[in-house]
Write a protein that holds these residues in place. Sequence first.
Motif, PDB file in Angstrom:
ATOM      1  N   LYS A 183      -5.510 -74.023 -68.233  1.00  0.00           N
ATOM      2  CA  LYS A 183      -5.665 -73.193 -67.041  1.00  0.00           C
ATOM      3  C   LYS A 183      -6.845 -72.249 -67.225  1.00  0.00           C
ATOM      4  N   ALA A 199      -8.576 -68.611 -65.678  1.00  0.00           N
ATOM      5  CA  ALA A 199      -8.380 -67.418 -64.863  1.00  0.00           C
ATOM      6  C   ALA A 199      -9.615 -67.216 -63.986  1.00  0.00           C
ATOM      7  N   PRO A 256     -10.675 -64.257 -61.322  1.00  0.00           N
ATOM      8  CA  PRO A 256     -10.217 -62.969 -60.788  1.00  0.00           C
ATOM      9  C   PRO A 256      -9.927 -63.019 -59.285  1.00  0.00           C
ATOM     10  N   CYS A 275      -6.462 -66.793 -59.433  1.00  0.00           N
ATOM     11  CA  CYS A 275      -5.430 -67.396 -60.283  1.00  0.00           C
ATOM     12  C   CYS A 275      -5.501 -66.816 -61.688  1.00  0.00           C
ATOM     13  N   VAL A 276      -4.398 -66.960 -62.416  1.00  0.00           N
ATOM     14  CA  VAL A 276      -4.309 -66.462 -63.781  1.00  0.00           C
ATOM     15  C   VAL A 276      -4.342 -67.635 -64.761  1.00  0.00           C
ATOM     16  N   SER A 277      -4.683 -67.317 -66.001  1.00  0.00           N
ATOM     17  CA  SER A 277      -4.693 -68.392 -67.016  1.00  0.00           C
ATOM     18  C   SER A 277      -3.375 -68.429 -67.763  1.00  0.00           C
TER      19      SER A 277
END
Length: 122
Positions: A113, A115, A117, A120-122
């Motif tokens: 994954k 990130a 900003p 979405c987040v990692s």
Amino acid sequence: MLQLRPLDPSFAIDRQLATDAVPVVLMNVFTLDPADEPIFLKAWQDDAAFMKQQPGFISTQLHRALGEHPTYMNYAVWESTAHFRAAFSQPEFKASLAAYPSSAIASPHLFQKVAVPGICVS
């Protein structure tokens, strides 16, 4: 038997397995002849049931492409490449590849994954 065709020929699945990362997502695209679709689905189901029992397995989902020619995409979430490597290396799993129809071609690749900003987040 299932044929492997790397998604990225310069970094095939064997090289990916040697890279330590946590967590990872396996994306695997399959193509096959229409007549082999029932055999493929049974083989995939058996493999998924095996993988589901392995340490580090989180989830999996199979998708079929829209259209008449069977193209499938599977993603499976693993706690780490180490967990996936251990499962992928099991003799039972390697033997199960013979159950896939000869027309089946798999293009597996591991992802992480990212990130972004505000998105979405990692």
